[in-house]
Design a protein around this motif. Sequence first.
Motif, mmCIF file in Angstrom:
data_model
loop_
_atom_site.group_PDB
_atom_site.id
_atom_site.type_symbol
_atom_site.label_atom_id
_atom_site.label_comp_id
_atom_site.label_asym_id
_atom_site.label_seq_id
_atom_site.Cartn_x
_atom_site.Cartn_y
_atom_site.Cartn_z
ATOM 1 N N ASP A 1 51.912 37.336 38.783
ATOM 2 C CA ASP A 1 52.210 38.686 38.302
ATOM 3 C C ASP A 1 53.530 38.738 37.545
ATOM 4 O O ASP A 1 53.852 39.746 36.917
ATOM 5 N N ILE B 1 49.287 34.574 42.262
ATOM 6 C CA ILE B 1 48.603 35.752 42.789
ATOM 7 C C ILE B 1 47.835 35.405 44.051
ATOM 8 O O ILE B 1 47.539 36.276 44.851
ATOM 9 N N SER C 1 50.136 35.597 48.610
ATOM 10 C CA SER C 1 49.716 36.435 47.504
ATOM 11 C C SER C 1 50.851 37.363 47.129
ATOM 12 O O SER C 1 51.253 38.209 47.923
ATOM 13 N N ALA D 1 50.755 39.785 45.212
ATOM 14 C CA ALA D 1 50.281 41.168 45.131
ATOM 15 C C ALA D 1 50.185 41.843 46.499
ATOM 16 O O ALA D 1 50.304 43.046 46.609
#
Length: 132
Positions: A48, A106, A121, A123
Amino acid sequence: MTSEADEQRRDLFLRDGLEAADVVRVHREALRVLRDSIETAHVDAYSDIAWPREVAPAYEQVLSMAANEVAEGVRSAKGDPGMGIDVDVRDDMQFDVLLALAPYTIHAEAWRQGREIFSASAASGNVCPVVM
């Protein structure tokens, strides 16, 4: 928490507010501790954020690993080349790729006996479940 196999399981999460260097260190140390227990591992070649300069060689290597999987017929040429790239943690070079990318990707995961023992992760808050 007890897992499906009645093993004691403790999910560990990184708390908010950690320094970026500490987050990287925790991911890498968790993988080092778990390395001998990992049967399969996968990493996504997406982040990201921009990949940090120091992990650029690992990013190039993981893309090469994915291309090799296509050439060997292990991975479909029609699939997303950056998703779910297999990592052989017994291979030092591939394990180093996982160590480098796990804090930024991610998604990265490791499994033992069909159970997830590591998940990272960006996110979802960098979750690191560990069977203890």
